[in-house]
Design a protein around this motif. Structure first.
Motif, mmCIF file in Angstrom:
data_model
loop_
_atom_site.group_PDB
_atom_site.id
_atom_site.type_symbol
_atom_site.label_atom_id
_atom_site.label_comp_id
_atom_site.label_asym_id
_atom_site.label_seq_id
_atom_site.Cartn_x
_atom_site.Cartn_y
_atom_site.Cartn_z
ATOM 1 N N UNK A 59 89.637 2.905 3.928
ATOM 2 C CA UNK A 59 88.903 3.959 3.921
ATOM 3 C C UNK A 59 88.669 4.666 5.204
ATOM 4 N N UNK A 60 88.523 3.841 6.200
ATOM 5 C CA UNK A 60 88.195 4.466 7.603
ATOM 6 C C UNK A 60 89.334 5.100 8.240
ATOM 7 N N UNK A 68 94.795 -7.957 -1.967
ATOM 8 C CA UNK A 68 94.306 -9.288 -1.643
ATOM 9 C C UNK A 68 95.340 -10.080 -0.647
ATOM 10 N N UNK A 69 96.621 -9.934 -1.055
ATOM 11 C CA UNK A 69 97.619 -10.761 -0.058
ATOM 12 C C UNK A 69 97.527 -10.180 1.195
ATOM 13 N N UNK A 70 97.258 -8.774 1.530
ATOM 14 C CA UNK A 70 97.498 -8.166 2.592
ATOM 15 C C UNK A 70 96.049 -8.677 3.388
ATOM 16 N N UNK A 71 95.055 -8.911 2.737
ATOM 17 C CA UNK A 71 93.759 -9.346 3.554
ATOM 18 C C UNK A 71 93.799 -10.762 3.950
ATOM 19 N N UNK A 131 86.945 -7.088 0.952
ATOM 20 C CA UNK A 131 86.066 -5.954 1.311
ATOM 21 C C UNK A 131 86.173 -5.390 2.603
ATOM 22 N N UNK A 132 86.562 -5.856 3.468
ATOM 23 C CA UNK A 132 86.451 -5.948 5.011
ATOM 24 C C UNK A 132 87.744 -5.018 5.144
ATOM 25 N N UNK A 133 88.811 -5.286 4.348
ATOM 26 C CA UNK A 133 90.008 -4.532 4.443
ATOM 27 C C UNK A 133 89.780 -3.309 3.649
#
Ligand SMILES: Nc1ncnc2c1ncn2[C@@H]1O[C@H](COP(=O)(O)OP(=O)(O)OP(=O)(O)O)[C@@H](O)[C@H]1O
Length: 489
Positions: A466-467, A448-451, A459-461
Motif C-alpha cells: 500500500x505504501x 504469501x510466497x513473496x512474504x 500483513x507487513x508485506x
C-alpha cells in the motif's frame, strides 16, 4: 570323494537351472558340435522363443542363416570372447540386439562346450540412462528412452511460447516430419524431446544426432549401420535410423550437413529404407524425423548450400522457437528456475534477483538465448556467498557485466546517474520498492510466497505494498509481460 546319488545330482541340476532362470542376463550353452545344451528364461524373453524350441536342437537349425557363430570362434581359439555386439532375427522373428561374452568350457582337459552370457542392448541403454539420471535427482520425471525433458519442463508464460507449446502438443499426436527453427539456445532440443514424450510412441527410443559434431567420414556408417567385416574393424552395428526404430530420430544442426550427406539423407527419406554398409539386406525405416536448424535453411537453399528437395522433405511441419529477446516476460520465470537449480547445486540461499540485475537482463539482446541466461546466472551465483540472499550486478564477473551493459543504452539513464541526485532516504525507499517488485516478479504475484521470500509477515508485506502503491495482481504470470513490457526495440 563321496559320490553323489542320481537324485542328488538331479536336485542340484534343478537348483542351478532355477538360479539361472532368475538372473536378468541371458545364459546359453552349446556343445562343440552345435547342440544347444542350456537356454535360460532371460534368453527366451530376449529372443521371443521357448526353451523347448531351442534345447537339444542344432544351433545352425535354430539360428538359420547365421554365419558368425561364437562357437566357431571359440572352438578355433579357446579363449573368452568379450563385449561382442550382435544384431539378428531369432526364429520367432524378433529382432535381437545384444552384447555378449562367450567362454570355453573344458571337460577332462578337452573343450566340450561354449557358454555365452548376453544382455540386450536396449536394456543396457536403459541402465546407462538410469545411472546418468540418478546423478541429477532434481528432475523427477526423467524417462528412460534417451530423453530428459517433457513439454511440461519448458518454462515460459509469454503468449508466443504458450502458442508454440500448444502447437508442439498437436505435433506430438502425428508422425509427421517436423523441423524446429530457432536461434542457438532457444530450446529446440527441449521441444524435440518434449514432442517425443508427448507422443503415443514415447516409450520407444529418442536418438539425438548432432550433425555438426560428427565427422563427415563417419556420418554415413553411423546413420546406416554396418555389418561385421564391411571394413576393417566393422562390427554388426545398427545405424541411427535402426536405433530409433518406431521412435524419433532427432537431427540437430541439420544445416551443417555437407551437400553429399544431404544427397544420401534425401535418398533414405525417399526410399524409406536403409542398407547397412557391407550388407545386401534392406531394412525399412520406421522412425519419425525431427530436425533442427539455427540458420535460415530457405536462405541457404537459395545460395546453393542446402538442397531444396531435402528442405521440402524435412519441412512438412515447421515450429518456430522465438528468441528470448522477443519474450521478455519469460526472463523472470526462467531466471527463477535457474536460481533455484544453482541454489541446490552450489548450496546457496539466493532468494531474489536485485532490480538492477533484472534490469540488465531485460535490456540485453541475448544472442545465446536461454542457454546464455542459464550460464550468466551460474557465473554470478558461483561468486555468491552462502550467506547472501540477493543476487545483484556485483556478482557478475567483469567481462559479463561489460557485455550485459553494452545493451543498456536502450534503457535510458544508468542507475548511477539516476541515483546521483537522490537523498539516502529516497534511495532506500526506491530500493525497498524495487526489492518487493522483484520478489513479486519471481513469485508470480503470490503475496504469501513473496512474504516468505522477503522474510516478513503477509500483513507487513500488505502494508509495504500500500505504501509504495504496488498492485500484486499485476505480477501474476499473465501480467508479468505487461509489467515488464518496456520499450525495447
Ligand atoms: N523454455 C525453457 N525452459 C527451461 N530451460 C530451457 C528453455 N529453453 C532452453 N532451456 C535451457 O537452455 C539450454 C539450451 O537448450 P537447447 O539445447 O534445447 O537449445 P537449442 O535451441 O537446441 O540450442 P542449439 O541450437 O545450440 O543446439 C538447455 O540447458 C535448456 O535446459
Amino acid at each position: 570323494m563321496v559320490k553323489k546319488t542320481y537324485e542328488e545330482l538331479e536336485s542340484e541340476n534343478r537348483l542351478l537351472h532355477a538360479m539361472f532362470d532368475v538372473v536378468s542376463d541371458g545364459a546359453y550353452a552349446v556343445s562343440v558340435d552345435g547342440t544347444v545344451l542350456f537356454y535360460n528364461k532371460a534368453f527366451e524373453k530376449m529372443e521371443g522363443t521357448t526353451r523347448s524350441q531351442m534345447v537339444g536342437k542344432k544351433d545352425f537349425d535354430v539360428y538359420p542363416g547365421f554365419e558368425n557363430f561364437q562357437r566357431h570362434v571359440v572352438c578355433k581359439n579357446p579363449e573368452p570372447l568379450r563385449d561382442q555386439h550382435m544384431t539378428y532375427t531369432s526364429i520367432s522373428g524378433k529382432k535381437v540386439d545384444i552384447v555378449y561374452n562367450s567362454y570355453p568350457f573344458f571337460q577332462d582337459g578337452k573343450l566340450s562346450a561354449v557358454i555365452s552370457i548376453g544382455r540386450d542392448k536396449p536394456s543396457i541403454n536403459e541402465l546407462v540412462t538410469m545411472v546418468l539420471n540418478s546423478f541429477n535427482s532434481k528432475k523427477s520425471n526423467r524417462v528412460t528412452n534417451g530423453t530428459i525433458y517433457t513439454l511440461e519442463d519448458i518454462i515460459g508464460s509469454s503468449t508466443v511460447i504458450r502458442q508454440t507449446l500448444k502447437q508442439a502438443r498437436k505435433m506430438a499426436q502425428s508422425q509427421s516430419t517436423v523441423m524446429l527453427v530457432g536461434e542457438t539456445g532457444t530450446g529446440k532440443e527441449l521441444f524435440a524431446q518434449g514432442i517425443h514424450n508427448a507422443s503415443p510412441y514415447k516409450s520407444r527410443p529418442f536418438i539425438a544426432v548432432n550433425c555438426a559434431a560428427i565427422p563427415e567420414t563417419l556420418m554415413e556408417s553411423l546413420m546406416m549401420g554396418t555389418v561385421k567385416g564391411a571394413f576393417s574393424g566393422a562390427l554388426d552395428t545398427p545405424g541411427f535410423f535402426e536405433q530409433a526404430e518406431n521412435g524419433t530420430l532427432f537431427l540437430d544442426e541439420i544445416n551443417s550437413l555437407s551437400i553429399s550427406l544431404q544427397a544420401k539423407l534425401l535418398r533414405l527419406l525417399q526410399d524409406k529404407k536403409i542398407r547397412r554398409l557391407g550388407d545386401n539386406k534392406e531394412r525399412k525405416i520406421s522412425c519419425r524425423i525431427i530436425s533442427a536448424t539455427n540458420q535460415d535453411l530457405f536462405a541457404l537453399a537459395k545460395s546453393g548450400l542446402f538442397r531444396e528437395d531435402l528442405l521440402y522433405r524435412l519441412t512438412p511441419v515447421i515450429a518456430d522457437i522465438p528468441p528470448l529477446r522477443e519474450r521478455l516476460e519469460d526472463i523472470p520465470l526462467l531466471a527463477r528456475e535457474f536460481v533455484d537449480r544453482f541454489n541446490d547445486e552450489l548450496a546457496l540461499n539466493i532468494k531474489i534477483i536485485s532490480q538492477d540485475l533484472m534490469q540488465l537482463f531485460l535490456y540485453y539482446r541475448w544472442p545465446g538465448n536461454v542457454r546464455e541466461l542459464e550460464h550468466i546466472i551460474e557465473s554470478a551465483m558461483s561468486l555468491a556467498e552462502n550467506t547472501e540472499t540477493i543476487l545483484s550486478r556485483e556478482h557478475l564477473p567483469r567481462m559479463l557485466k561489460k557485455r550485459l551493459m553494452s545493451d543498456q543504452t536502450k534503457s535510458g539513464s544508468s542507475d548511477s546517474e539516476a541515483g546521483a541526485n537522490k537523498s539516502l532516504a529516497e534511495l532506500l525507499r526506491q530500493y525497498e520498492k524495487e526489492t518487493i517488485e522483484n520478489a513479486l516478479i519471481l513469485k508470480n504475484g503470490n503475496v504469501s510466497q513473496c512474504a516468505i521470500q522477503l522474510g516478513i509477515t503477509r500483513q507487513n508485506l500488505h502494508y509495504h505494498l500500500r505504501r509504495h502503491g504496488i498492485k500484486a495482481v499485476l505480477y501474476k504470470a499473465q501480467s508479468v509481460g505487461d509489467a515488464t513490457d518496456s520499450p525495447v526495440p
